[in-house]
Scaffold this motif. Structure first.
Motif, short mmCIF file in Angstrom:
data_model
loop_
_atom_site.label_atom_id
_atom_site.label_comp_id
_atom_site.label_asym_id
_atom_site.label_seq_id
_atom_site.Cartn_x
_atom_site.Cartn_y
_atom_site.Cartn_z
N ALA A 151 30.71 39.35 49.85
CA ALA A 151 30.72 38.10 50.63
C ALA A 151 29.67 37.10 50.15
CB ALA A 151 30.48 38.42 52.10
N TRP A 152 28.97 37.40 49.06
CA TRP A 152 27.89 36.52 48.60
C TRP A 152 28.43 35.43 47.67
CZ3 TRP A 152 22.81 39.74 47.57
CH2 TRP A 152 22.38 40.29 48.77
N GLY A 153 29.30 34.60 48.20
CA GLY A 153 29.83 33.49 47.42
C GLY A 153 29.64 32.19 48.16
N PRO A 154 30.04 31.06 47.54
CA PRO A 154 30.71 30.96 46.25
C PRO A 154 29.74 31.16 45.08
CG PRO A 154 30.33 28.76 47.14
CD PRO A 154 29.84 29.74 48.18
N PRO A 155 30.32 31.29 43.86
CA PRO A 155 31.75 31.23 43.52
C PRO A 155 32.46 32.54 43.85
CG PRO A 155 30.45 31.60 41.54
CD PRO A 155 29.46 31.39 42.65
N TRP A 156 33.78 32.42 43.97
CA TRP A 156 34.63 33.56 44.31
C TRP A 156 35.52 33.93 43.12
CZ3 TRP A 156 33.23 35.46 48.90
CH2 TRP A 156 32.63 34.59 49.82
N LEU A 157 35.84 35.19 43.05
CA LEU A 157 36.88 35.62 42.11
C LEU A 157 38.19 34.98 42.55
CD1 LEU A 157 37.35 37.57 39.70
CD2 LEU A 157 37.99 39.30 41.38
N LYS A 158 38.95 34.46 41.61
CA LYS A 158 40.21 33.80 41.94
C LYS A 158 41.40 34.70 41.61
CE LYS A 158 38.43 29.11 41.38
NZ LYS A 158 38.42 28.85 42.83
N ASP A 159 42.46 34.55 42.38
CA ASP A 159 43.65 35.35 42.11
C ASP A 159 44.44 34.72 40.96
OD1 ASP A 159 45.18 33.21 43.11
OD2 ASP A 159 45.51 34.18 45.05
N ALA A 160 45.56 35.31 40.63
CA ALA A 160 46.34 34.86 39.48
C ALA A 160 46.85 33.43 39.64
CB ALA A 160 47.52 35.81 39.24
N TYR A 197 34.80 50.34 28.66
CA TYR A 197 35.11 49.49 29.80
C TYR A 197 36.53 49.80 30.26
CZ TYR A 197 31.06 47.54 27.60
OH TYR A 197 29.82 47.41 27.03
N ARG A 198 36.61 50.60 31.33
CA ARG A 198 37.89 51.13 31.77
C ARG A 198 38.56 50.25 32.83
NH1 ARG A 198 34.08 54.88 31.92
NH2 ARG A 198 33.99 54.93 34.19
N SER A 199 37.74 49.68 33.72
CA SER A 199 38.35 48.98 34.85
C SER A 199 37.42 47.90 35.38
CB SER A 199 38.68 49.96 35.98
OG SER A 199 37.50 50.63 36.43
N ALA A 200 38.03 46.87 35.95
CA ALA A 200 37.28 45.77 36.57
C ALA A 200 36.68 46.26 37.89
CB ALA A 200 38.21 44.60 36.81
N PRO A 201 35.76 45.49 38.46
CA PRO A 201 35.26 45.82 39.80
C PRO A 201 36.44 45.99 40.76
CG PRO A 201 33.92 44.10 38.84
CD PRO A 201 35.08 44.30 37.91
N PRO A 202 36.42 47.06 41.56
CA PRO A 202 37.62 47.40 42.34
C PRO A 202 37.80 46.54 43.57
CG PRO A 202 35.85 48.94 42.85
CD PRO A 202 35.33 48.05 41.73
N VAL A 203 39.04 46.42 43.99
CA VAL A 203 39.37 45.88 45.31
C VAL A 203 38.91 46.91 46.34
CG1 VAL A 203 41.28 45.24 46.85
CG2 VAL A 203 41.31 44.54 44.43
N LEU A 204 38.45 46.44 47.49
CA LEU A 204 37.92 47.34 48.51
C LEU A 204 38.94 48.42 48.88
CD1 LEU A 204 35.86 48.15 50.67
CD2 LEU A 204 36.83 46.38 52.16
N GLY A 205 38.52 49.68 48.71
CA GLY A 205 39.33 50.82 49.12
C GLY A 205 40.53 51.12 48.27
N GLY A 216 44.04 39.16 37.80
CA GLY A 216 44.63 39.22 36.47
C GLY A 216 43.64 39.68 35.43
N SER A 217 42.47 39.01 35.39
CA SER A 217 41.43 39.38 34.45
C SER A 217 40.08 38.95 35.02
CB SER A 217 41.66 38.70 33.10
OG SER A 217 40.62 39.02 32.19
N VAL A 218 39.06 39.76 34.79
CA VAL A 218 37.72 39.45 35.26
C VAL A 218 36.77 39.45 34.07
CG1 VAL A 218 35.78 40.16 36.73
CG2 VAL A 218 38.13 40.48 37.52
N PRO A 219 36.07 38.33 33.82
CA PRO A 219 35.10 38.31 32.72
C PRO A 219 33.82 39.03 33.12
CG PRO A 219 35.08 36.21 33.85
CD PRO A 219 36.18 37.03 34.49
N GLY A 220 33.09 39.49 32.15
CA GLY A 220 31.83 40.16 32.41
C GLY A 220 30.97 40.21 31.17
#
Length: 397
Positions: free
Chosen positions: A47-56, A372-380, A354-358
């Motif tokens: 919840a520490w935004g903005p900025p927020w991750l955006k959807d596709a 690097y196997r996976s992006a930060p996960p969606v909750l649960g 879709g894609s998350v930079p890091g």
């Protein structure tokens, strides 16, 4: 690809930055990190935004960019540890884990039966890492600790910022939560040491990481200057207490950094600057002399550096092996050819964005590099898979 920590199971009960930074480091090296989060809310930093991750489609999601910096390569499971059922499930997972990381207040997990003593009795091989502001002992142990607070209490802000005689003087924090990051790295190192001990003896142990301890230890030469030299270091802006010239200088179109570490480099700089005589001046010939006559030398250097552009200075000084560089913004950092060549910017597929930079791990191993196997996960998102993998429970149809 084989990784250094293949097969290692890490149960991550930590939130915000220090703990997640430690567990992301382990995850990058191949550990299976399961992040336990509060149902409906998750890690505070979501919840520490903005900025927020955006959807596709370019719309804001409910996950902040902050969360993404420290939670890749992890799996998320939502568990309410305030309930008996949640506590029982965490105990079952801890029974299968090699490592547990938590950053609750001292004693905060005891009421849930999730403290070190309770889980060590259940799983004697468990390496249990606690991260707090002030540690498990001492008069401040019950207090909550935050990076900004610790930067002040631990002395970092007393040596960061403009000098007392300058306009705008006063205590200044570092531009990132550096104490949290350093604590996360020390936690990862301590965990690996404890695992080495566990592999020899079969016994896990309790790691007690305190932000204040880390901050004081990380003052390095400044604490040595005080403890050995008897001086109280002060804020010096971008200048260095022990090396001159080692700071920023104005150029014709901006600023540059000079990081001259020995007398030979200084002599070569003087030649490039058209003032070879400075290197033979008794006031400037040695680093100790330059430190003593800093107030005389620095204005002379500034008068010289404004005569060329930053690019011109860097080209001329690099050809003479004089350490120097620009003061880059982050967009310039990621456009830098060295940063590009080292592959520091990465991107990982994400089910919503879709894609998350890091930013890639700086740990480079020749045989077992970070993966690097996976992006930060969606909750649960991984609850069912974690229960199947760790506890053998069947996946739902």
């Amino acid at each position: 690809m084989a990784t250094a920590l293949d097969g290692l199971k890490v149960l991550d009960l930590s939130r915000v930055l220090a703990g997640p930074w430690a567990t992301q480091t382990l995850a990058d090296l191949g550990a299976d990190v399961v992040k336990v989060e509060r149902p409906g809310a998750g890690d505070d930093t979501r919840a520490w935004g903005p900025p927020w991750l955006k959807d596709a489609d370019g719309r804001d999601t409910t996950d902040a960019a902050y969360f993404c910096c420290a939670n890749r390569n992890k799996r998320s499971i939502a568990i309410d540890i305030a309930t008996p059922e949640g506590q029982a499930l965490v105990r079952r997972l801890a029974g299968e884990a090699d490592v547990l990381v938590e950053n609750f207040k001292v004693g905060g997990l005891r009421a849930y039966g999730l403290d070190f003593d309770s889980l060590h009795a259940l799983n004697p091989r468990l390496v249990y890492c606690s991260i707090t502001g002030f540690g498990q002992t001492g008069p401040y142990a019950p207090r909550a600790g935050y990076d900004f607070l610790i930067q002040g209490m631990g002395g970092l802000m007393s040596v960061t910022g403009r000098g007392d005689a300058e306009e705008g003087a006063g205590p200044q924090k570092v531009g990132v939560a550096l104490t949290d990051v350093m604590t996360g790295l020390h936690a990862a190192i301590g965990i690996l040491a404890a695992l080495r001990h566990r592999d020899r003896t079969g016994e896990g142990q309790h790691l007690d990481l305190a932000l204040l301890d880390v901050q004081v230890a990380a003052l390095a030469n400044q604490t040595a200057n005080h403890l050995i030299g008897g001086v109280i270091p002060k804020r010096m802006g971008n200048a260095h207490p022990n090396i001159v010239p080692y700071q920023d200088f104005p150029t014709a179109d901006g600023d540059m950094i000079l990081a001259i570490g020995n007398d030979g480099q200084f002599a070569r700089f003087c030649e490039v600057a058209g003032h070879a005589e400075w290197a033979s001046d008794a006031r400037f010939a040695t680093n100790a002399a330059r430190v003593a006559h800093r107030a005389v030398l620095i204005p002379l250097l500034r008068q010289a550096t404004v005569m060329r552009t930053t690019r011109e200075w860097i080209a001329a000084l690099e050809s003479r092996a004089v350490p120097c560089g620009p003061v880059n913004r982050l967009d310039e950092v990621f456009a830098d050819p060295q940063v590009i060549a080292r592959g520091l910017r990465i991107a990982l597929p994400h089910p919503v964005a879709g894609s998350v930079p890091g930013v890639a791990s700086p740990i480079r191993l020749s045989a077992t590099p970070p993966v690097y196997r996976s992006a930060p996960p969606v909750l649960g998102q991984d609850g069912a898979a974690v229960l199947a993998d760790w506890l053998g429970e069947p996946l739902p149809d």
